[in-house]
Design a protein around this motif. Structure first.
Motif, mmCIF file in Angstrom:
data_model
loop_
_atom_site.group_PDB
_atom_site.id
_atom_site.type_symbol
_atom_site.label_atom_id
_atom_site.label_comp_id
_atom_site.label_asym_id
_atom_site.label_seq_id
_atom_site.Cartn_x
_atom_site.Cartn_y
_atom_site.Cartn_z
ATOM 1 N N THR A 1 5.129 -6.742 -5.093
ATOM 2 C CA THR A 1 5.707 -6.278 -6.351
ATOM 3 C C THR A 1 4.637 -6.154 -7.426
ATOM 4 N N PHE A 2 4.907 -5.253 -8.378
ATOM 5 C CA PHE A 2 3.968 -4.978 -9.464
ATOM 6 C C PHE A 2 4.711 -4.922 -10.789
ATOM 7 N N ALA A 3 3.976 -5.132 -11.861
ATOM 8 C CA ALA A 3 4.567 -5.215 -13.190
ATOM 9 C C ALA A 3 5.077 -3.876 -13.701
ATOM 10 N N ASN A 4 4.455 -2.775 -13.286
ATOM 11 C CA ASN A 4 4.814 -1.470 -13.828
ATOM 12 C C ASN A 4 4.350 -0.371 -12.864
ATOM 13 N N PRO A 5 4.805 0.858 -13.074
ATOM 14 C CA PRO A 5 4.433 1.954 -12.181
ATOM 15 C C PRO A 5 2.928 2.247 -12.144
ATOM 16 N N ARG A 6 2.215 2.032 -13.241
ATOM 17 C CA ARG A 6 0.765 2.244 -13.235
ATOM 18 C C ARG A 6 0.097 1.284 -12.245
ATOM 19 N N ALA A 7 0.514 0.032 -12.247
ATOM 20 C CA ALA A 7 -0.043 -0.951 -11.311
ATOM 21 C C ALA A 7 0.300 -0.582 -9.871
ATOM 22 N N VAL A 8 1.512 -0.061 -9.650
ATOM 23 C CA VAL A 8 1.927 0.386 -8.313
ATOM 24 C C VAL A 8 1.028 1.532 -7.849
ATOM 25 N N ALA A 9 0.789 2.501 -8.739
ATOM 26 C CA ALA A 9 -0.047 3.656 -8.390
ATOM 27 C C ALA A 9 -1.472 3.218 -8.074
ATOM 28 N N ARG A 10 -2.025 2.331 -8.865
ATOM 29 C CA ARG A 10 -3.393 1.845 -8.615
ATOM 30 C C ARG A 10 -3.477 1.119 -7.281
ATOM 31 N N ALA A 11 -2.493 0.284 -6.980
ATOM 32 C CA ALA A 11 -2.484 -0.446 -5.706
ATOM 33 C C ALA A 11 -2.360 0.523 -4.528
ATOM 34 N N ALA A 12 -1.587 1.586 -4.695
ATOM 35 C CA ALA A 12 -1.443 2.587 -3.630
ATOM 36 C C ALA A 12 -2.765 3.290 -3.377
ATOM 37 N N VAL A 13 -3.502 3.602 -4.444
ATOM 38 C CA VAL A 13 -4.823 4.238 -4.289
ATOM 39 C C VAL A 13 -5.742 3.336 -3.476
ATOM 40 N N VAL A 14 -5.745 2.062 -3.800
ATOM 41 C CA VAL A 14 -6.589 1.106 -3.066
ATOM 42 C C VAL A 14 -6.165 1.060 -1.603
ATOM 43 N N GLU A 15 -4.874 0.987 -1.364
ATOM 44 C CA GLU A 15 -4.354 0.881 0.001
ATOM 45 C C GLU A 15 -4.607 2.151 0.814
ATOM 46 N N LEU A 16 -4.514 3.301 0.183
ATOM 47 C CA LEU A 16 -4.722 4.572 0.883
ATOM 48 C C LEU A 16 -6.164 4.751 1.350
ATOM 49 N N GLN A 17 -7.108 4.105 0.709
ATOM 50 C CA GLN A 17 -8.526 4.164 1.090
ATOM 51 C C GLN A 17 -9.014 5.598 1.283
ATOM 52 N N GLY A 18 -8.639 6.488 0.369
ATOM 53 C CA GLY A 18 -9.101 7.866 0.427
ATOM 54 C C GLY A 18 -8.200 8.812 1.194
ATOM 55 N N SER A 19 -7.228 8.285 1.921
ATOM 56 C CA SER A 19 -6.291 9.136 2.667
ATOM 57 C C SER A 19 -5.340 9.841 1.713
ATOM 58 N N ALA A 20 -4.852 10.987 2.144
ATOM 59 C CA ALA A 20 -3.857 11.710 1.350
ATOM 60 C C ALA A 20 -2.499 11.024 1.493
ATOM 61 N N LEU A 21 -1.721 11.104 0.455
ATOM 62 C CA LEU A 21 -0.375 10.559 0.467
ATOM 63 C C LEU A 21 0.522 11.517 1.261
ATOM 64 N N ALA A 22 1.199 11.003 2.265
ATOM 65 C CA ALA A 22 2.102 11.834 3.069
ATOM 66 C C ALA A 22 3.393 12.064 2.294
ATOM 67 N N PRO A 23 4.022 13.213 2.471
ATOM 68 C CA PRO A 23 5.283 13.488 1.775
ATOM 69 C C PRO A 23 6.360 12.504 2.191
ATOM 70 N N PHE A 24 7.185 12.101 1.227
ATOM 71 C CA PHE A 24 8.300 11.201 1.494
ATOM 72 C C PHE A 24 9.528 12.043 1.791
ATOM 73 N N PRO A 25 10.205 11.815 2.923
ATOM 74 C CA PRO A 25 11.377 12.649 3.237
ATOM 75 C C PRO A 25 12.486 12.471 2.224
ATOM 76 N N ALA A 26 13.157 13.548 1.924
ATOM 77 C CA ALA A 26 14.240 13.519 0.920
ATOM 78 C C ALA A 26 15.485 12.902 1.460
#
Length: 142
Positions: free
Chosen positions: A117-142
């Motif tokens: 869990t994260f305090a806000n969406p900015r922290a979530v986005a930053r953590a996702a960037v770190v986790e992705l390690q340069g990979s592209a974000l795959a589309p999320f199915p609707a």
């Protein structure tokens, strides 16, 4: 004969490994609890539980992250989904949507970091960037 001198090397090594493993797990749990507690305190200090986080647009570790309140009642908690927030929140990494969700306690998670869990969406986005390690974000199915 003392207890220590009658202990085999294998038993002593096993006990030592067990102690250090327990200490490592306790340290990780403590750090995780501190991060979650600090995130909740930071979130509550900056905005009320029902307040929508502010928009952001920045480059983090070479990736463009953006966040803003959703303009329609999208997937983030509009009345069609039974949520108590009037509109959702959209986060993008390099123009691709990162699905985020607000928890009942006011913290945020994403599909990339679903169990942290994260305090806000900015922290979530930053953590996702770190986790992705340069990979592209795959589309999320609707």
């Amino acid at each position: 004969m003392s207890t220590i001198s009658s202990m085999s090397r294998r038993s002593a090594l096993g006990a030592t490994v067990g102690v250090f493993g327990g200490l490592a797990l306790a340290g990780a749990a403590h750090a995780s609890a501190d991060r979650a507690r600090d995130g909740r305190q930071d979130h509550l200090a900056h905005a009320g539980h029902d307040a929508m986080p502010e928009s952001f647009d920045e480059v983090y570790q070479g990736r463009r992250i953006q966040g803003r309140p959703a303009q329609s009642g999208g997937h983030g908690g509009g009345s069609a989904h039974g949520g108590h927030h009037p509109a959702g929140y959209q986060v993008h990494v390099d123009g691709r949507e990162l699905h985020v969700m607000r928890n009942a306690d006011g913290t945020w998670i994403s599909v990339v970091n679903h169990y942290e869990t994260f305090a806000n969406p900015r922290a979530v986005a930053r953590a996702a960037v770190v986790e992705l390690q340069g990979s592209a974000l795959a589309p999320f199915p609707a």
